[in-house]
Design an enzyme around this catalytic site. Structure first.
Site, PDB file in Angstrom:
ATOM      1  N   ASP A 127      14.392   6.588 -10.923  1.00 41.06           N
ATOM      2  CA  ASP A 127      14.428   6.031 -12.069  1.00 41.06           C
ATOM      3  C   ASP A 127      14.728   4.567 -11.953  1.00 41.06           C
ATOM      4  O   ASP A 127      15.521   3.593 -12.649  1.00 41.06           O
ATOM      5  CB  ASP A 127      15.680   6.339 -12.636  1.00 41.06           C
ATOM      6  CG  ASP A 127      15.542   7.951 -13.154  1.00 41.06           C
ATOM      7  OD1 ASP A 127      14.432   8.466 -13.435  1.00 41.06           O
ATOM      8  OD2 ASP A 127      16.275   8.850 -12.794  1.00 41.06           O
TER       9      ASP A 127
ATOM     10  N   ARG B 139      10.977  16.359 -11.346  1.00 42.80           N
ATOM     11  CA  ARG B 139      10.898  16.070  -9.958  1.00 42.80           C
ATOM     12  C   ARG B 139      10.579  14.417  -9.483  1.00 42.80           C
ATOM     13  O   ARG B 139      10.124  13.919 -10.380  1.00 42.80           O
ATOM     14  CB  ARG B 139       9.759  16.843  -9.291  1.00 42.80           C
ATOM     15  CG  ARG B 139       9.904  18.352  -9.114  1.00 42.80           C
ATOM     16  CD  ARG B 139       8.427  18.893  -8.703  1.00 42.80           C
ATOM     17  NE  ARG B 139       8.228  18.535  -7.290  1.00 42.80           N
ATOM     18  CZ  ARG B 139       8.752  18.895  -6.473  1.00 42.80           C
ATOM     19  NH1 ARG B 139       9.558  19.839  -6.501  1.00 42.80           N
ATOM     20  NH2 ARG B 139       8.385  18.463  -5.217  1.00 42.80           N
TER      21      ARG B 139
ATOM     22  N   HIS C 228      13.467   8.459 -19.409  1.00 39.68           N
ATOM     23  CA  HIS C 228      14.717   9.030 -18.951  1.00 39.68           C
ATOM     24  C   HIS C 228      15.796   8.870 -20.148  1.00 39.68           C
ATOM     25  O   HIS C 228      15.972   7.928 -20.783  1.00 39.68           O
ATOM     26  CB  HIS C 228      15.242   8.205 -17.557  1.00 39.68           C
ATOM     27  CG  HIS C 228      16.581   8.437 -17.112  1.00 39.68           C
ATOM     28  ND1 HIS C 228      16.915   9.414 -16.325  1.00 39.68           N
ATOM     29  CD2 HIS C 228      17.899   7.783 -17.279  1.00 39.68           C
ATOM     30  CE1 HIS C 228      17.878   9.536 -15.763  1.00 39.68           C
ATOM     31  NE2 HIS C 228      18.668   8.429 -16.267  1.00 39.68           N
TER      32      HIS C 228
ATOM     33  N   ASN D 166       7.698   7.360 -17.142  1.00 41.62           N
ATOM     34  CA  ASN D 166       8.679   8.461 -17.214  1.00 41.62           C
ATOM     35  C   ASN D 166       9.556   8.155 -18.526  1.00 41.62           C
ATOM     36  O   ASN D 166       9.847   6.950 -18.616  1.00 41.62           O
ATOM     37  CB  ASN D 166       9.361   8.255 -16.010  1.00 41.62           C
ATOM     38  CG  ASN D 166      10.613   9.438 -15.840  1.00 41.62           C
ATOM     39  OD1 ASN D 166      10.372  10.633 -16.529  1.00 41.62           O
ATOM     40  ND2 ASN D 166      11.806   9.189 -15.454  1.00 41.62           N
TER      41      ASN D 166
ATOM     42  N   ARG E  45       7.051  17.964  -0.102  1.00 35.98           N
ATOM     43  CA  ARG E  45       6.966  17.358  -1.344  1.00 35.98           C
ATOM     44  C   ARG E  45       5.491  16.632  -1.405  1.00 35.98           C
ATOM     45  O   ARG E  45       4.953  16.460  -2.319  1.00 35.98           O
ATOM     46  CB  ARG E  45       8.352  16.386  -1.486  1.00 35.98           C
ATOM     47  CG  ARG E  45       9.415  17.088  -1.998  1.00 35.98           C
ATOM     48  CD  ARG E  45      10.588  16.391  -1.839  1.00 35.98           C
ATOM     49  NE  ARG E  45      10.632  15.027  -1.654  1.00 35.98           N
ATOM     50  CZ  ARG E  45      10.644  14.023  -2.823  1.00 35.98           C
ATOM     51  NH1 ARG E  45      10.893  14.317  -3.797  1.00 35.98           N
ATOM     52  NH2 ARG E  45      10.737  12.811  -2.059  1.00 35.98           N
TER      53      ARG E  45
HETATM   54  C1  GAR Z   1      14.177  14.865 -21.944  1.00 41.91           C
HETATM   55  O1  GAR Z   1      15.637  14.626 -22.629  1.00 41.91           O
HETATM   56  C2  GAR Z   1      13.828  13.605 -20.868  1.00 41.91           C
HETATM   57  O2  GAR Z   1      14.479  12.423 -21.070  1.00 41.91           O
HETATM   58  C3  GAR Z   1      14.592  14.319 -19.676  1.00 41.91           C
HETATM   59  O3  GAR Z   1      14.219  15.999 -19.863  1.00 41.91           O
HETATM   60  C4  GAR Z   1      14.081  16.029 -21.174  1.00 41.91           C
HETATM   61  C5  GAR Z   1      13.041  16.745 -21.406  1.00 41.91           C
HETATM   62  O4  GAR Z   1      12.982  17.089 -22.924  1.00 41.91           O
HETATM   63  N1  GAR Z   1      14.190  13.767 -18.528  1.00 41.91           N
HETATM   64  C6  GAR Z   1      14.984  13.521 -17.523  1.00 41.91           C
HETATM   65  O5  GAR Z   1      16.069  13.804 -17.348  1.00 41.91           O
HETATM   66  C7  GAR Z   1      14.215  12.966 -16.232  1.00 41.91           C
HETATM   67  N2  GAR Z   1      14.948  12.418 -15.419  1.00 41.91           N
HETATM   68  P1  GAR Z   1      11.523  17.949 -23.254  1.00 41.91           P
HETATM   69  O6  GAR Z   1      11.057  19.041 -22.260  1.00 41.91           O
HETATM   70  O7  GAR Z   1      11.979  18.491 -24.806  1.00 41.91           O
HETATM   71  O8  GAR Z   1      10.536  16.616 -23.588  1.00 41.91           O
END
Ligand code: GAR
Length: 206
Positions: free
Chosen positions: A150, A96, A114, A112, A70
């Protein structure tokens, strides 16, 4: 007009890229004074790459399965970001966990989004976790990234109601609408130099 150069964003994605699209739209409308220097995806088939290409944004396919560790993957990501002179790294659905190699390269400059009100429901399937727990409200959180999952300082949160008949899909769709607005607002605050980090607390100036 000030002579300030636009903030250079490096956006990391893994999937559909609706948050990326919301950011692109707000940059193109002039709401956010930034330029997306590159979009980096760890998935070759991420639809976010199509969105970026449509808007003439450079893309980099940077697959993690080609790296055994990683940290070496993250070191290569840092090189890509540096080669594009990125000021702020945006994780827009990048699935990731970052290592200290990335976090230390961009201190308080990785954001980020969440899909829950942190610190509740960290990690994967946050919307399903919220449904399983039976909360009446969930939402989204924009935070700076530290070495935990997170756990970094919270910049903004938006609250979304949970309906009795919600499924993971319906709740996710409602939260995503809030994400698009909240993420763009947080990026604008950073770009406009209105954010200061004091330990765990993020101070926002008027
Ligand atoms: C979003 O809902 C974001 O909050 C989540 O992935 C989705 C991406 O959507 N992220 C996570 O869960 C990170 N832990 P998108 O590709 O349509 O923006």
């Amino acid at each position: 007009m000030s002579g300030k150069l636009p903030c250079r964003l490096g956006v990391l994605v893994s999937g559909s890229g609706t948050n990326l699209q919301a950011i692109i739209d707000r940059i193109e409308s002039g709401e956010i004074c930034a330029e997306i220097a590159c979009v980096i995806s760890n998935k070759a088939d991420a639809y976010a790459l199509t969105r970026a290409t449509r808007h003439g944004i450079p893309i980099v396919i940077h697959e993690n399965h080609k790296f055994s560790e990683r940290q070496s993957y993250d070191a290569a990501t840092v090189e890509i970001l540096r080669s594009h002179n990125v000021d702020l790294v945006i994780l827009a659905g990048f699935m990731r966990i970052l290592t200290d190699v990335m976090v230390n390269a961009f201190p308080n400059a990785i954001m980020n989004i969440h899909p829950a009100l942190l610190p509740s429901f960290q990690g994967l399937h946050a919307q399903q976790q919220a449904l399983d727990y039976g909360v009446r409200y969930s939402g989204c959180t924009v935070h700076f990234v530290d070495c935990g999952t997170d756990t970094g300082p919270i910049i903004l949160q938006s609250v979304v109601p949970v309906e009795q008949n919600d499924t993971e899909a319906t709740l996710s769709a409602r939260i995503q609408k809030a994400e698009h607005q909240t993420f763009a607002t947080a990026i604008k605050l950073f770009v406009d130099s209105k954010i200061k980090v004091d330990g765990r607390k993020v101070l926002i100036s008027a």
